[in-house]
Design a protein around this motif. Sequence first.
Motif, PDB file in Angstrom:
ATOM      1  N   THR A  26     -51.150  29.262  82.461  1.00  0.00           N
ATOM      2  CA  THR A  26     -51.023  29.699  84.181  1.00  0.00           C
ATOM      3  C   THR A  26     -51.867  28.421  84.507  1.00  0.00           C
ATOM      4  O   THR A  26     -51.463  28.005  85.905  1.00  0.00           O
ATOM      5  CB  THR A  26     -52.049  30.689  84.273  1.00  0.00           C
ATOM      6  N   LEU A  29     -49.008  26.145  84.956  1.00  0.00           N
ATOM      7  CA  LEU A  29     -48.112  26.461  86.191  1.00  0.00           C
ATOM      8  C   LEU A  29     -48.643  26.256  87.639  1.00  0.00           C
ATOM      9  O   LEU A  29     -48.082  25.886  88.440  1.00  0.00           O
ATOM     10  CB  LEU A  29     -47.873  28.045  86.049  1.00  0.00           C
ATOM     11  N   GLN A  30     -50.133  26.220  87.482  1.00  0.00           N
ATOM     12  CA  GLN A  30     -50.561  25.626  88.801  1.00  0.00           C
ATOM     13  C   GLN A  30     -50.675  24.187  88.951  1.00  0.00           C
ATOM     14  O   GLN A  30     -50.241  23.936  90.244  1.00  0.00           O
ATOM     15  CB  GLN A  30     -52.298  25.856  88.472  1.00  0.00           C
ATOM     16  N   VAL A  32     -47.633  22.807  88.099  1.00  0.00           N
ATOM     17  CA  VAL A  32     -46.510  22.810  88.783  1.00  0.00           C
ATOM     18  C   VAL A  32     -46.437  23.225  90.291  1.00  0.00           C
ATOM     19  O   VAL A  32     -45.883  22.739  91.121  1.00  0.00           O
ATOM     20  CB  VAL A  32     -45.288  23.851  88.022  1.00  0.00           C
ATOM     21  N   SER A  33     -47.025  24.292  90.489  1.00  0.00           N
ATOM     22  CA  SER A  33     -46.937  24.758  91.945  1.00  0.00           C
ATOM     23  C   SER A  33     -47.859  23.852  92.726  1.00  0.00           C
ATOM     24  O   SER A  33     -47.589  23.775  94.267  1.00  0.00           O
ATOM     25  CB  SER A  33     -47.547  26.029  91.915  1.00  0.00           C
ATOM     26  N   GLY A  50     -50.772  31.740  92.121  1.00  0.00           N
ATOM     27  CA  GLY A  50     -51.087  31.324  90.832  1.00  0.00           C
ATOM     28  C   GLY A  50     -52.465  31.060  90.399  1.00  0.00           C
ATOM     29  O   GLY A  50     -52.988  31.465  89.427  1.00  0.00           O
TER      30      GLY A  50
END
Length: 122
Positions: A26, A29-30, A32-33, A50
């Motif tokens: 996670t 992914l943060q 990436v976001s 996220g």
Amino acid sequence: MATQEMAKTRRGFSFLKTAIALQTLTVFLQAVSAGLLLTSSYGETLHSVGARVMYGASMLYVLAAVLAWKPGGGSPRPVWHASGFLVLASVQVVLGIAHVPAVHVPLGVLIFGLSVLALARR
């Protein structure tokens, strides 16, 4: 009897490792976001959602650490590590809401590095 104790301990550590892996994923992914936040219209929504998921994963890590420690009689060290991650995640959320990227971004990198390190140590 000893076999049952070992099975419980292994199951606890497996849940702990899964929680750490989920937290690491996670946090990644943060990142990436955050890149999408800079380049697309839906990036802010993804980063906001996220953040909630990452914070929940940090809470799950604390729960997994407590469950691995108490019933199995293991070391309380994972509980301290998980609690530290939860504190860092809390600071990260506050900094993100306050729009302080000069501290928010490096803290995110630190959290990711520490999470990968915690995963590698399990």
